[in-house]
Design a protein around this motif. Sequence first.
Motif, PDB file in Angstrom:
ATOM      1  N   ALA A  98       3.526  24.390  10.535  1.00 24.59           N
ATOM      2  CA  ALA A  98       4.733  23.260  10.708  1.00 24.59           C
ATOM      3  C   ALA A  98       3.625  21.954  10.862  1.00 24.59           C
ATOM      4  CB  ALA A  98       5.318  23.683  11.887  1.00 24.59           C
ATOM      5  N   GLY A  99       2.641  22.176  11.612  1.00 21.89           N
ATOM      6  CA  GLY A  99       1.780  20.976  11.959  1.00 21.89           C
ATOM      7  C   GLY A  99       1.446  20.444  10.302  1.00 21.89           C
ATOM      8  N   CYS A 100       1.015  21.274   9.583  1.00 26.71           N
ATOM      9  CA  CYS A 100       0.547  20.809   8.029  1.00 26.71           C
ATOM     10  C   CYS A 100       1.638  19.952   7.422  1.00 26.71           C
ATOM     11  CB  CYS A 100      -0.012  21.781   7.293  1.00 26.71           C
ATOM     12  SG  CYS A 100      -1.493  22.767   7.811  1.00 26.71           S
ATOM     13  N   ILE A 101       2.992  20.422   7.615  1.00 28.64           N
ATOM     14  CA  ILE A 101       4.115  19.988   6.978  1.00 28.64           C
ATOM     15  C   ILE A 101       4.225  18.646   7.370  1.00 28.64           C
ATOM     16  CG2 ILE A 101       6.375  20.075   6.451  1.00 28.64           C
ATOM     17  CD1 ILE A 101       6.212  23.331   6.268  1.00 28.64           C
ATOM     18  N   VAL A 102       4.374  18.598   8.809  1.00 29.91           N
ATOM     19  CA  VAL A 102       4.522  17.423   9.427  1.00 29.91           C
ATOM     20  C   VAL A 102       3.334  16.260   9.043  1.00 29.91           C
ATOM     21  CG1 VAL A 102       4.165  16.044  11.603  1.00 29.91           C
ATOM     22  CG2 VAL A 102       5.546  18.424  11.717  1.00 29.91           C
ATOM     23  N   PHE A 103       2.185  16.881   8.932  1.00 32.71           N
ATOM     24  CA  PHE A 103       1.157  15.827   8.787  1.00 32.71           C
ATOM     25  C   PHE A 103       1.337  15.467   7.293  1.00 32.71           C
ATOM     26  CE2 PHE A 103      -3.173  14.430   7.877  1.00 32.71           C
ATOM     27  CZ  PHE A 103      -3.735  14.138   9.004  1.00 32.71           C
ATOM     28  N   PHE A 104       1.829  16.219   6.314  1.00 35.88           N
ATOM     29  CA  PHE A 104       2.038  15.775   4.883  1.00 35.88           C
ATOM     30  C   PHE A 104       3.333  14.750   4.921  1.00 35.88           C
ATOM     31  CE2 PHE A 104       4.059  16.876   0.987  1.00 35.88           C
ATOM     32  CZ  PHE A 104       2.970  16.364   0.017  1.00 35.88           C
ATOM     33  N   ALA A 105       4.244  15.153   5.688  1.00 35.84           N
ATOM     34  CA  ALA A 105       5.314  14.276   5.846  1.00 35.84           C
ATOM     35  C   ALA A 105       5.148  12.667   6.206  1.00 35.84           C
ATOM     36  CB  ALA A 105       6.361  14.881   6.482  1.00 35.84           C
ATOM     37  N   PHE A 106       4.070  12.874   7.099  1.00 37.79           N
ATOM     38  CA  PHE A 106       3.751  11.322   7.695  1.00 37.79           C
ATOM     39  C   PHE A 106       2.748  10.716   6.654  1.00 37.79           C
ATOM     40  CE2 PHE A 106       4.615  10.211  11.971  1.00 37.79           C
ATOM     41  CZ  PHE A 106       5.377  11.295  12.310  1.00 37.79           C
ATOM     42  N   PHE A 107       1.957  11.587   5.908  1.00 35.90           N
ATOM     43  CA  PHE A 107       1.026  10.985   4.782  1.00 35.90           C
ATOM     44  C   PHE A 107       1.938  10.351   3.812  1.00 35.90           C
ATOM     45  CE2 PHE A 107      -1.563  11.571   0.898  1.00 35.90           C
ATOM     46  CZ  PHE A 107      -2.533  10.770   1.406  1.00 35.90           C
ATOM     47  N   LEU A 108       3.371  11.160   3.469  1.00 31.42           N
ATOM     48  CA  LEU A 108       3.956  10.504   2.404  1.00 31.42           C
ATOM     49  C   LEU A 108       4.479   8.989   2.935  1.00 31.42           C
ATOM     50  CD1 LEU A 108       6.143  13.373   1.048  1.00 31.42           C
ATOM     51  CD2 LEU A 108       4.322  12.272   0.098  1.00 31.42           C
ATOM     52  N   LEU A 109       5.279   9.097   4.161  1.00 27.18           N
ATOM     53  CA  LEU A 109       5.591   8.007   4.627  1.00 27.18           C
ATOM     54  C   LEU A 109       4.509   6.663   4.540  1.00 27.18           C
ATOM     55  CD1 LEU A 109       7.612   9.132   7.961  1.00 27.18           C
ATOM     56  CD2 LEU A 109       8.464   8.444   5.554  1.00 27.18           C
ATOM     57  N   LEU A 110       3.396   7.389   4.908  1.00 25.88           N
ATOM     58  CA  LEU A 110       2.274   6.139   5.120  1.00 25.88           C
ATOM     59  C   LEU A 110       1.982   5.834   3.605  1.00 25.88           C
ATOM     60  CD1 LEU A 110       0.844   5.345   7.424  1.00 25.88           C
ATOM     61  CD2 LEU A 110      -1.140   6.535   6.695  1.00 25.88           C
ATOM     62  N   GLY A 111       2.061   6.807   2.667  1.00 28.69           N
ATOM     63  CA  GLY A 111       1.718   6.112   1.252  1.00 28.69           C
ATOM     64  C   GLY A 111       2.807   5.207   0.801  1.00 28.69           C
ATOM     65  N   ARG A 112       4.110   5.420   1.327  1.00 22.92           N
ATOM     66  CA  ARG A 112       4.893   4.426   0.668  1.00 22.92           C
ATOM     67  C   ARG A 112       4.846   2.839   1.454  1.00 22.92           C
ATOM     68  NH1 ARG A 112       9.098   2.816  -2.785  1.00 22.92           N
ATOM     69  NH2 ARG A 112      10.569   2.050  -1.758  1.00 22.92           N
ATOM     70  N   VAL A 113       4.517   3.200   2.659  1.00 24.40           N
ATOM     71  CA  VAL A 113       4.420   1.863   3.297  1.00 24.40           C
ATOM     72  C   VAL A 113       2.991   1.269   2.776  1.00 24.40           C
ATOM     73  CG1 VAL A 113       3.692   0.735   5.904  1.00 24.40           C
ATOM     74  CG2 VAL A 113       5.252   2.865   5.524  1.00 24.40           C
ATOM     75  N   TRP A 114       2.104   1.965   2.555  1.00 26.59           N
ATOM     76  CA  TRP A 114       1.065   1.193   1.758  1.00 26.59           C
ATOM     77  C   TRP A 114       1.378   0.710   0.510  1.00 26.59           C
ATOM     78  CZ3 TRP A 114      -4.222   0.224   2.439  1.00 26.59           C
ATOM     79  CH2 TRP A 114      -5.077  -0.125   1.187  1.00 26.59           C
ATOM     80  N   TYR A 115       2.258   1.323  -0.240  1.00 24.97           N
ATOM     81  CA  TYR A 115       2.650   0.555  -1.479  1.00 24.97           C
ATOM     82  C   TYR A 115       3.285  -0.466  -1.216  1.00 24.97           C
ATOM     83  CZ  TYR A 115       5.552   0.200  -5.643  1.00 24.97           C
ATOM     84  OH  TYR A 115       6.342  -0.131  -6.807  1.00 24.97           O
ATOM     85  N   LEU A 116       4.595  -0.341  -0.322  1.00 26.02           N
ATOM     86  CA  LEU A 116       5.334  -1.839  -0.005  1.00 26.02           C
ATOM     87  C   LEU A 116       4.399  -2.910   0.575  1.00 26.02           C
ATOM     88  CD1 LEU A 116       8.458  -0.253   1.465  1.00 26.02           C
ATOM     89  CD2 LEU A 116       8.010  -0.975  -0.944  1.00 26.02           C
ATOM     90  N   GLN A 117       3.525  -2.612   1.276  1.00 26.43           N
ATOM     91  CA  GLN A 117       2.977  -3.877   2.265  1.00 26.43           C
ATOM     92  C   GLN A 117       1.526  -4.253   1.509  1.00 26.43           C
ATOM     93  OE1 GLN A 117       3.261  -1.989   6.530  1.00 26.43           O
ATOM     94  NE2 GLN A 117       4.790  -3.617   6.503  1.00 26.43           N
ATOM     95  N   VAL A 118       1.001  -3.105   1.324  1.00 29.74           N
ATOM     96  CA  VAL A 118      -0.301  -3.796   0.743  1.00 29.74           C
ATOM     97  C   VAL A 118      -0.323  -3.996  -0.688  1.00 29.74           C
ATOM     98  CG1 VAL A 118      -3.039  -2.984   0.753  1.00 29.74           C
ATOM     99  CG2 VAL A 118      -1.372  -2.375   2.832  1.00 29.74           C
ATOM    100  N   LEU A 119       0.419  -3.088  -1.725  1.00 28.70           N
ATOM    101  CA  LEU A 119       0.010  -3.267  -2.800  1.00 28.70           C
ATOM    102  C   LEU A 119       1.141  -4.187  -3.441  1.00 28.70           C
ATOM    103  CD1 LEU A 119      -0.576   0.298  -4.440  1.00 28.70           C
ATOM    104  CD2 LEU A 119      -2.108  -1.146  -3.816  1.00 28.70           C
ATOM    105  N   LYS A 120       2.382  -4.117  -2.796  1.00 30.54           N
ATOM    106  CA  LYS A 120       3.331  -5.038  -3.318  1.00 30.54           C
ATOM    107  C   LYS A 120       3.552  -6.200  -2.252  1.00 30.54           C
ATOM    108  CE  LYS A 120       6.655  -4.048  -5.913  1.00 30.54           C
ATOM    109  NZ  LYS A 120       7.742  -3.491  -6.587  1.00 30.54           N
ATOM    110  N   GLY A 121       2.801  -6.166  -1.253  1.00 34.34           N
ATOM    111  CA  GLY A 121       3.330  -6.964   0.002  1.00 34.34           C
ATOM    112  C   GLY A 121       3.228  -8.668  -0.719  1.00 34.34           C
TER     113      GLY A 121
END
Lengths: 628, 369
Positions: free
Chosen positions: A23-46
Amino acid sequence: MANRHGKLNRQEPSDFRGRFVVAGCIVFFAFFLLLGRVWYLQVLKGGELRERSENNRIRVQEIKPLRGLILDSQRNILVDNNASFDIALIPDEAGSVDGVIASLRNLYEERNIAYTGVPDPPMVRKRFLPVTLERDVTWDKLALVEMNSTMLPGIIIDVVPVRNYTMGPALAHVLGYVGEISLNELLSPTYREYRSGSLVGKAGIEKVMDRRLRGKSGGAQVEVNVAGQVIDVLARIDPKPGCNVVTTLDRDLQQVCWDSFDKPAGAVVVMDPSDGSILAMVSKPSFDSNLFNRGINAMDWEKFSTDSMAPFKNRAVSGLYPPASLFKLIIAAASLDRGLITGDETIFCRGAITLGDRDFRCWKREGHGALDLHQAIVQSCDVFFYTLGLQLGIDDIAEYAVQFGLGVPTGIDMPGERGGLVPTSAWKRERFGEPWQRGETVSVSIGQGFLNATPLQLARAFSAIANGGTLYKPRIIRQIESSSGEVLEVFPARTQGHLPLSQGHLDRLKKALYGAVNEPRGTGRALRREERDVFGKTGTAQVISMPDDDDEESEKTETPFRFRDHALFVCSVPYDDPRITVMVVAEHGGHGGSAAAPIARKIVDWYMEHRPPVDVSAVDGGTPGGES
Amino acid sequence: MKIDRRVLINFDWVIPLLILSLCAVGLVNLYSACSSVSNGNTTAFYLKQLYWIGLGLVAMILCFAVDYRLIVRYGYVLYGISVALLALLFVYGEITHGSQRWLVLGGFSFQPSELVKLTMILALTKYIDERNVGTAFSLPALLGPFLIVMLPALLILKQPDLGTALFLVLLFVSIILFAGIRMRAFVEMCVAGIALLPVLWFAMKDYQKERLIMLINPERDPLGAGYHIIQSIIAVGSGGLLGKGYLKGTQSQLKFLPEQQTDFVFSVFAEEWGFVGVVFVLLLFLSLILWSLNIGRRARDFSGVLLAFGATMIFFWGVFINIGMILGVLPVVGIPLPLMSYGGSCLVVLMMAAGLLMNISMRRFVLKS
């Protein structure tokens, strides 16, 4: 995940440890996805998105649908749409709302144009949606605003379709009008899918058919630059125009009815007796539906809403009148059907009947002498029907009245229809806690007393006599079509009942009605055309009940208007195969034969001249044998 | 009930620390999100939220003071009460935004659908602990837990609040998968679910269908939800690496979102604090969730294991769905962000869940004996 399938041994809590790790791994992975999306929006397309947020605005434009047309049976346009122009403001783009409004006013003042809009537009939650400042502006304002658009950030010109009622007051009650949806309507479940600010039919066909007429708004998300110019359309949904409503009305006939009705108040209903279609419906006094197009102004509203003549009321379906002598037909029908009379026996009219210590007069003081049913209808003798009515009794009378369609709404597609009242002894006991009096039966026998009905009900009852006994549901909508002309729904003629009369009895009544128009002593002589093809009945309804009072026949010019009698007239034409029934009520018009019948005459004359029957063999409208 | 000294020695400081940090960040952000809403009662929002945090702390203390096994023992009762409250909504509920979600009790309005998230987990814990531990679920055995979830879920759906109803189902599925389910039952459940979809579709009214389509594809409504998603993406993206600065977010200060103090509160935060701020908050949430899972991992009895997992999932799904939504990758379903969105009932219930987690953490040594 040990022991997954173990059924007998209970697992230890420690067996779940592995699952927590998973479960911890899944949570970690989910947060990683969110973070990836934020990175894409804020840093790459910011950078790009920041620019968009600063320089550009997304604007939402509602694209209003065109409301459906309302047509007459010949597809003449009764209502269509015109363009009107509004000046609106988008708060988000205005910077300072007050500032922009001030500069708009300055602009106007330079040209001596008055600002007619709201001084403080209400602040709304969706600041990206336009707020209307001025409605229905003139061309000079439009040009001025358009030319100075750079000085007026956030000001836009809205093109708004408005209703155009081609017949104005002549058809206002039938068509109704539209207005902005009210708070009460918004809260009611009927209007669940409506938004605030949307236009909604408030009366007549506009109201009844609103769901069909309104169509569906489209919308577009557009990106505009700082100057307010659209630089990109992000998404767009086309509006769906409303459906067209084809009515059973005849526009020209409607106009003739309106023009012919020269009395201050009353109603006209023209019905096709063969299927219950309404060909024309007039109610007076009236109003102009076009006044409501862009919100009626306070003065006009004040004038209309406080008018004691109630101009908004559609008297054809909501006006309740004593049926007066028209009701004698129902007494006659009941007496024939119950076998009380055969029609050939005579009753002697001495000018009144006495009940207890009270005299109930005939309208003809000196009396009619001995008459049979035929002559009683022709001359509209009161005493004849007093006598029959008393023998029938109120409850039998009521039973027949209901079978003629009185006492309940007809179910026509019109808002505000009323059912009228057919009194019974049970009703009286419940309403007043008193037993029914025989004197009251006397009043009802000539269509007075508690009894009342709408012009539409009377037109339908008479149509049933004319068409051989079928009671049709009055029909005003013929069909619904899509904006491209595809027929979506057809409203067929619907039978609601049959008169409780044999063919022989019906013929007898019809013949008597023919006599009432065409015989020398008939009360409806005004309709005696060269062709001798009309049959009908007059009625004079007393407004205040004076059973013992003055002569009904005398001209009432000296009586104050509101105490004058209502004049009623109903007729059908031609005799053999009736094509129209015309029902006229002239409020306080005086006597039916002299006030209402001439109006009907004009309508009948016009119709017979301009609307020849389609079937050539039916042209030769025959007349019954004996004429005098 | 005697309180063991070891309970106090093992007091879990990490949970309240993380919870209060997140509340503090949320409060600061709420001030900014509301400063732009130009109707008079702006201060009311964050002040009210402050009161709710106070009330939440009291609830939290109550939730760790009483032995969680006792709380689980009354699981059905608590569940029954909260479902009854849900049902009561249809009689006394306040209608806002077209749905009946609020129960007004002496000046406080309260959302029973939030409470039911927690009590449902208590009921499921009790049920599974008593009947199914050690046996992976077969399809018939799932009936009981299924009914426990569907009763409140349907009531909530009727309000209508599709988002929260789906949230309950999501909690249910996570817990069942965690507790263990036979492969065959799992496949059957999926098949049944898929087979049921068309049936449901035909049972729905047209406007409900339209609403559902809108949910899946918000671009179909460019005047409503679709607009908000685009604006939210612009807000988040324009924050960049370091953000525009506190109270300086142009997108959020321009009041483009009707729900920027609740469902879209995080886009305000992301715009003003940028990537750095977002990473900070995500780390706080991640720590909270991982720490909570660790509490479950170390729990000494089944009810502790299941309860810890369930309580954690409330946090996890709330964070994941809400942030996924404002980033434009999940549909707009109206799930608030835990601890940061404005909303009293949600906050109190989350703090109660945190209290239960502390409870389990503190009592692990007691139970060992």
